[in-house]
Design an enzyme around this catalytic site. Structure first.
Site, short mmCIF file in Angstrom:
data_model
loop_
_atom_site.label_atom_id
_atom_site.label_comp_id
_atom_site.label_asym_id
_atom_site.label_seq_id
_atom_site.Cartn_x
_atom_site.Cartn_y
_atom_site.Cartn_z
N HIS A 53 0.84 -1.05 -0.15
CA HIS A 53 -0.05 -0.07 -0.22
C HIS A 53 0.80 1.31 0.12
CE1 HIS A 53 -4.20 0.48 -0.14
NE2 HIS A 53 -4.53 0.61 1.05
N ASP A 71 -0.80 2.76 -5.36
CA ASP A 71 -0.68 1.31 -5.61
C ASP A 71 -1.99 0.84 -6.43
OD1 ASP A 71 -1.97 1.74 -2.78
OD2 ASP A 71 -2.51 -0.43 -3.21
N ASN A 101 -9.83 2.86 -1.65
CA ASN A 101 -10.24 3.86 -0.77
C ASN A 101 -9.50 5.13 -0.44
OD1 ASN A 101 -12.00 2.04 0.23
ND2 ASN A 101 -10.96 1.14 1.59
#
Length: 197
Positions: free
Chosen positions: A19, A99, A120
């Site tokens: 991430h 990412d 998100n």
């Protein structure tokens, strides 16, 4: 002014996870351009850096400390702290380093817009801007090898050594893509750097 927003999570626990690959590239760019060290920018926004050296004036690199899912809050605070003029145009002046599980490690794609696609961090930025019209450099981190592996757990895990070598091996060309975006815009960067497939 142009703004590079590198998405990731703060803290040693997350530093080496998939991430945070956007942060990895941000660090490489800061080093490549001779930027000042990252330094805090307000209590809400977190660590940011202003890149002015090595022929790259007028570029800021930001690494929000609001955690991935609240990246838009950091962006809103950054934009609110800016002078009213000249107004920043997200479509032309923002590039998000992020990412992407849809791309294997070692691949990247430049995009000028698009839905968050379940990410998100991008969803938070789109909500903050009330638009999906901003550039992003999607850095491949690969999919889980097994559908039973939770995707959230996957992106919060470390790459294998081979995957990490693939990912880092793409950074010089990814840095060139960022520089091309700065000089020529997102469409030109897409045409030059996006591989088919």
């Amino acid at each position: 002014m142009r703004l590079l927003l590198a998405l990731g999570n703060p803290g040693a626990k997350y530093r080496d996870t998939r991430h945070n690959i956007g942060w990895w590239l941000a660090d490489r760019l800061a080093l490549r351009w001779g930027a000042e060290p990252f330094r805090p920018h307000g209590a809400t926004v977190g660590a940011t850096a202003w890149t002015t050296g090595s022929g790259r004036p007028g570029v800021e690199i930001h690494k929000p400390l609001t955690y991935m899912n609240r990246s838009g809050e950091a962006l809103a605070a950054l934009l609110a702290a800016r002078p009213a003029a000249p107004r920043l145009d997200p479509a032309a002046d923002i590039l998000v380093l992020v990412d992407d599980v849809a791309l294997p490690a070692g691949r990247f794609r430049v995009r000028k817009r698009g839905s968050p696609g379940g990410h998100n961090g991008l969803a938070s930025i789109s909500a903050s801007l009330d638009s999906d019209d901003y550039g992003r450099l999607r850095l491949g981190v690969g999919r889980p090898p097994d559908d039973r592996i939770d995707l959230a757990a996957w992106v919060l895990s470390r790459m294998s050594r081979a995957e990490e070598e693939e990912a880092l091996g793409a950074f010089p060309r990814a840095a060139e893509a960022v520089e091309y975006w700065l000089d020529h815009g997102v469409e030109a960067a897409m045409n030059r750097f996006n591989r088919p497939g």
